[in-house]
Scaffold this active site. Structure first.
Site, short mmCIF file in Angstrom:
data_model
loop_
_atom_site.label_atom_id
_atom_site.label_comp_id
_atom_site.label_asym_id
_atom_site.label_seq_id
_atom_site.Cartn_x
_atom_site.Cartn_y
_atom_site.Cartn_z
N GLY A 249 65.21 69.88 7.67
CA GLY A 249 66.04 68.97 7.07
C GLY A 249 65.83 67.45 7.42
O GLY A 249 66.77 66.66 7.49
N LYS B 139 51.63 72.97 0.95
CA LYS B 139 52.61 73.77 1.83
C LYS B 139 52.16 75.02 2.00
O LYS B 139 52.14 75.96 0.98
CB LYS B 139 53.85 73.79 0.74
CG LYS B 139 55.10 74.13 1.33
CD LYS B 139 55.64 73.25 2.58
CE LYS B 139 56.97 74.07 3.31
NZ LYS B 139 57.71 73.00 3.84
N GLY C 118 54.51 70.59 7.13
CA GLY C 118 55.01 71.53 8.11
C GLY C 118 56.02 72.37 7.64
O GLY C 118 56.67 72.12 6.35
N GLY D 134 59.83 73.50 8.76
CA GLY D 134 60.67 73.39 9.84
C GLY D 134 60.33 72.66 11.10
O GLY D 134 59.39 71.62 10.84
N GLU E 23 65.67 58.06 7.15
CA GLU E 23 67.13 57.78 6.65
C GLU E 23 67.73 56.87 7.78
O GLU E 23 68.80 56.95 8.53
CB GLU E 23 67.93 58.95 6.75
CG GLU E 23 67.64 59.73 5.43
CD GLU E 23 68.68 60.94 5.19
OE1 GLU E 23 69.27 61.21 6.02
OE2 GLU E 23 68.54 61.54 4.07
N LEU F 243 67.51 56.83 0.95
CA LEU F 243 67.40 56.37 -0.22
C LEU F 243 68.37 57.01 -1.17
O LEU F 243 68.16 58.44 -1.58
CB LEU F 243 66.00 56.91 -0.48
CG LEU F 243 64.73 56.44 0.22
CD1 LEU F 243 63.29 57.26 0.13
CD2 LEU F 243 64.65 54.70 -0.14
#
Length: 235
Positions: free
Chosen positions: A15, A40, A111, A113, A171, A200
């Protein structure tokens, strides 16, 4: 091993914004004329989670991203496969990534996590990044606690002789003393350049931004110096 050198976008945890940064980086390079494609290695929590689909939507083409393996449980890949009673070998993940890297002029591996997340068998995400001989970009949070998490992630990469090209603080709003001082402190602690990406978000009437707008925001926030550190022309 493929002769191509991928860029690995890795995170200090789940996250932190790896997918948004991957989308922004893929979009940026594609807009510069490079045939960049995000890879991925394995997607858990699917559905609804689909990071490759997010990147493809952000870039406006399905050619911008791929994922060779999906698992339903929202867990680390090794654990998800065990819970779902599905076979998942490290060799199959690595081979799939190498195949995609070989077929992609500018491969970007996202990646799963954090670096120590169990991937398959006794191998972790860190092992895959090392085995693919990738150049890494670390994505981390902006607030309190990020110094420790980021420094430990950098230590793990350096212990495997992985080429780290920079750190992205995601962020970043600079609303607290911790946030305002973290970028400089991370540079001092690790010796690597640090980029910041602001939160964003859309207006109250717009709601959440769509993938193209999110990716554009990331690409606009990344400096030209950061772009020049990426292994795009020096293969």
């Amino acid at each position: 091993m493929s002769p191509r050198r991928p860029i690995a976008v890795v995170g200090t945890g789940t996250g932190v914004g790896k997918t948004v940064v991957t989308a922004g980086l893929t979009r940026l390079l594609r807009e510069e004329g490079h045939d960049a494609r995000a890879i991925k290695p394995a997607q858990t929590g699917h559905p609804p989670d689909d990071d490759a689909a997010f990147v493809a939507a952000a870039c406006g083409t399905p050619e911008a991203a791929t994922c060779p393996r999906y698992l339903e449980p929202a867990l680390a890949p090794r654990v998800a496969a065990e819970v779902a009673e599905e076979d998942l070998s490290y060799e199959s993940i690595r081979t799939a990534c190498e195949r995609e890297i070989e077929a992609t002029p500018v491969p970007i591996v996202e990646g799963i996590g954090g670096l120590r997340v169990p991937l398959a068998g006794d191998r972790e995400v860190l092992d895959l990044v090392a085995d693919l001989a990738a150049a890494a970009v670390v994505v981390t949070r902006s607030g309190l606690g990020t110094l420790n998490h980021t420094a430990l992630s950098v230590d793990a990469l350096e212990a495997r002789d992985i080429d780290l090209r920079g750190i992205v603080v995601n962020e970043y709003a600079g609303e607290t003393t911790a946030e305002r001082t973290n970028p400089d402190e991370l540079e001092r602690m690790t010796g690597y350049p640090v980029e910041t990406v602001p939160p964003l978000v859309g207006t109250e009437s717009d709601g959440d931004l769509e993938p193209p707008a999110l990716a554009a925001g990331v690409s606009e926030a990344l400096s030209s110096a950061f772009r020049d550190r990426l292994p795009v022309e020096d293969r």
